[in-house]
Enzyme design. Structure first.
Site, PDB file in Angstrom:
ATOM      1  N   ASP A 386       0.765  -1.162   0.128  1.00  0.00           N
ATOM      2  CA  ASP A 386       0.097   0.610  -0.011  1.00  0.00           C
ATOM      3  C   ASP A 386       0.673   1.360   0.114  1.00  0.00           C
ATOM      4  OD1 ASP A 386      -1.991   1.755   0.329  1.00  0.00           O
ATOM      5  OD2 ASP A 386      -1.925   1.910   1.976  1.00  0.00           O
ATOM      6  N   PHE A 387       1.675   2.118  -1.166  1.00  0.00           N
ATOM      7  CA  PHE A 387       2.862   2.589  -1.331  1.00  0.00           C
ATOM      8  C   PHE A 387       1.842   3.796  -1.698  1.00  0.00           C
ATOM      9  CE2 PHE A 387       6.775   0.354  -1.554  1.00  0.00           C
ATOM     10  CZ  PHE A 387       6.687  -0.408  -0.230  1.00  0.00           C
ATOM     11  N   GLU A 388       1.987   4.955  -1.063  1.00  0.00           N
ATOM     12  CA  GLU A 388       1.300   5.953  -1.433  1.00  0.00           C
ATOM     13  C   GLU A 388       2.592   6.791  -2.106  1.00  0.00           C
ATOM     14  OE1 GLU A 388      -2.318   6.689   0.515  1.00  0.00           O
ATOM     15  OE2 GLU A 388      -2.803   4.576   0.477  1.00  0.00           O
ATOM     16  N   GLY A 389       1.684   8.518  -1.629  1.00  0.00           N
ATOM     17  CA  GLY A 389       2.636   9.485  -1.716  1.00  0.00           C
ATOM     18  C   GLY A 389       4.039   9.650  -2.410  1.00  0.00           C
ATOM     19  N   SER A 391       6.377   7.320  -2.499  1.00  0.00           N
ATOM     20  CA  SER A 391       7.412   6.012  -2.488  1.00  0.00           C
ATOM     21  C   SER A 391       7.459   5.470  -4.055  1.00  0.00           C
ATOM     22  CB  SER A 391       6.303   5.657  -1.997  1.00  0.00           C
ATOM     23  OG  SER A 391       5.693   5.455  -0.505  1.00  0.00           O
TER      24      SER A 391
END
Length: 601
Positions: A386-389, A391
């Site tokens: 769940d990589f966001e921003g 990442s």
């Protein structure tokens, strides 16, 4: 038509040049008379016959001579190595020569028994000759020749590879196998059998021209195939002298995906995130209290000790913040109870505040070891990304999702493949990207044009593509999103069924990336896709009421109850729904769960 028994002019020249060099060094004419080009199909005129390649094919242009050459394309975790093992004489001198085009192209030999050698071209826009020499060890009888590129640097070409020196004591390769036929065909495997060949010590099995395994007997099952896909197979017999010519080709088409799908999930699954490490307004929910309707439970979240360390820790919510939190022993017992009931419990990495950037191979390796430690400690079924921003992002020149170059993407792909290999076929791998990282790639992947040079648009695409054979579920977050253009070239906004239908149709149909008709992101299987929605209005922008959820499912699985968007297919095998979050659904009286249960029974 070139006679197969007549050496090409460049090879004859290489032999004469080597002979002259040997004469100058004082080696006898008797030794020189034994020199020969020992490579098999060094000009790739017979396809990849004699070569084993991880990502290679033959092309008719560009070529150095003849009508064919090798083209191999490195990926983020593969350098597209092609190799061939030849029989040599001990304690003898050899010259390896080849022609290459491309960047960072290597030619070398291993297993020499002395010092393994390689040479390389940093940049060769046209054919460039590479040459190196070596001497075999006192007991060396086989040497492996190889060529390869570099990770993510684009395709390279090779042609006219020769190894000149004394031939070893070889005899003759076996005759090609006969009687090749298919047996049991499943959605992911094809069984093969063939007649025995006199003198063969093993058999090489080829799928679509690429060697995929070696068999000791006259039967083999090729696994890891994609459902509903046509494949061709050949077999070659092998002994110490080499491989035979390949058998006649047989073809088979794999069956449709098993309704049970990957990792023994039910035909339609309900996925949810459980707040296990933090508290918010939804309240704490004990794992043991999660209803049986939830088939995949993602423990949120494992987070990094720093953005670039790769070191992931899972710290459970303390009792001071989460009243009623269970003990570690109770938590682990609840995991086992869920698994005994057929549920999957995963650790989810990242989230809104858990940015992870695997900028180095050291961070990649730390990520693998620390995530493995969490999985092992709690006995979990797998991993959710769940990589966001920030990442994931793209370098300015990273325009080919099939061959990523950006380190954070290349290292993530490598890490996830390592974890999948470590835990085997039962390992559950899911991803929960935002639409920004996936569907927005339809317009902006690799262009840097969105939002004033934002390099993140579509940055999940190379990760999804590289792992599509290992990916259990993709559940894109169809919320907290701006308008996204669908395949109808219209913008769709959150708030109704059309948005979910359009976004999901893109995943199941495939789409040209950044408007490039030659760069198409292939469709995912329906059993790999679940639709991400907020459980309640509190859980995120983009919540839709139950009636809009039903419209979405009707349109995608039955092509009824559709709105303004026309889908490109009907997918009754759509896996199901994902929501943020189980806690918020409990807060909202389990409305999301009841909608799922009411629709899928």
């Amino acid at each position: 038509m070139e006679r197969p028994d007549r050496p090409r002019p460049f090879r004859l020249l290489a032999i004469l040049t080597t002979a002259a060099a040997l004469a100058a060094s004082g080696i006898s004419s008797a030794a020189r008379a034994a020199d020969a080009d020992l490579t098999r199909n060094g000009g790739f005129e017979s396809g990849l016959d004699g070569w084993t390649c991880t990502a290679g094919t033959t092309v008719n242009s560009p070529v150095r001579s003849g009508s064919s050459a090798l083209k191999a394309t490195p990926a983020g975790s593969d350098n597209a190595r092609c190799s061939q093992t030849v029989t040599v004489k001990p304690d003898s001198q050899y010259t390896l020569t080849g022609y290459v085009r491309g960047s960072y192209v290597y030619l070398g030999a291993s297993g020499t028994g002395t010092t393994d050698v390689s040479t390389w071209a940093q940049s060769a826009p046209d054919w460039q000759q590479l040459t190196t020499t070596f001497r075999t060890g006192p007991s060396t009888t086989k040497v492996t020749l190889f060529t390869h590129g570099w990770y993510g640097t684009g395709a390279y070409h090779a042609d006219d590879i020769s190894l000149v020196g004394p031939g070893g004591e070889t005899g003759q390769p076996p005759a090609p196998p006969t009687g090749l036929k298919t047996g049991t065909v499943t959605s992911t495997s094809v069984a093969l059998s063939w007649s025995p060949v006199a003198g063969a010590t093993s058999y090489a099995v080829y799928r679509d021209g690429t060697k995929v395994r070696t068999a000791s007997g006259t039967a083999a099952t090729v696994t890891g195939l994609t459902p509903s896909t046509a494949y061709s197979f050949q077999v070659a017999a092998v002994n110490d002298a080499g491989e035979s010519a390949r058998s006649a080709t047989v073809s088979a088409t794999t069956a449709d995906a098993d309704p049970g799908g990957p990792s023994d999930l039910p035909p339609h699954a309900l996925v949810g995130y459980l707040h296990a490490s933090f508290a918010n307004g939804s309240g704490y929910t004990r794992l043991a209290d999660v209803p049986d309707s939830w088939d995949v439970i993602d423990l949120a979240f494992g987070e990094p000790t720093s953005v670039t360390s790769g070191d992931i820790r899972f710290d459970r919510c303390p009792a001071t913040e989460c009243p009623g939190v269970e003990s570690d022993a109770e938590f682990k017992a609840a995991i086992k109870a869920k698994q005994a009931a057929g549920k999957k419990v995963l650790i989810s990495i990242g989230g809104q505040n858990g940015q992870v950037q695997l900028t180095t191979t050291a961070a990649r390796d730390t990520f693998v070891s620390s995530v493995s430690k969490i999985i092992d400690e709690y006995g979990l079924d797998g991993l959710d990304i769940d990589f966001e921003g920030h990442s994931l992002s793209l370098n300015a020149d990273d325009t080919d999702f099939k061959n990523p170059r950006t380190p954070v993407i290349v290292n993530l792909i490598s890490a996830l493949k390592t974890l999948k290999a470590r835990y085997g076929d039962d390992f559950v791998l899911t991803m929960a990207p935002e639409t920004f990282f996936v569907q927005l790639g339809y317009q902006y992947y690799g262009t840097g044009k969105w939002g004033g040079q934002d390099p993140r648009a579509g940055a999940y695409l190379p990760v999804i593509h590289a792992l599509r054979d290992d990916l259990t579920l993709l559940h894109v977050q169809d919320y907290n999103s701006g308008p996204i253009m669908g395949l109808d070239n219209q913008y769709h906004s959150m708030g109704g069924a059309d948005f979910h239908i359009a976004m999901t149709d893109m995943l199941l149909t495939g789409f040209p990336v950044a408007g490039d008709a030659n760069n198409v992101f292939p469709p995912l299987r329906p059993d790999q896709v679940a639709i991400g929605m907020p459980a309640t209005p509190n859980a995120g922008n983009g919540h839709v009421p139950p009636g809009e959820v039903v419209k979405t499912l009707d349109c995608l699985t039955k092509k009824t109850n559709c709105g303004s968007y026309t889908t490109h297919g009907t997918w009754p095998g759509l896996r199901g729904l994902m929501t943020w979050s189980i806690n918020w659904d409990r807060f909202g009286g389990w409305e999301f769960q009841r909608t799922f249960d009411g629709y899928f029974g």
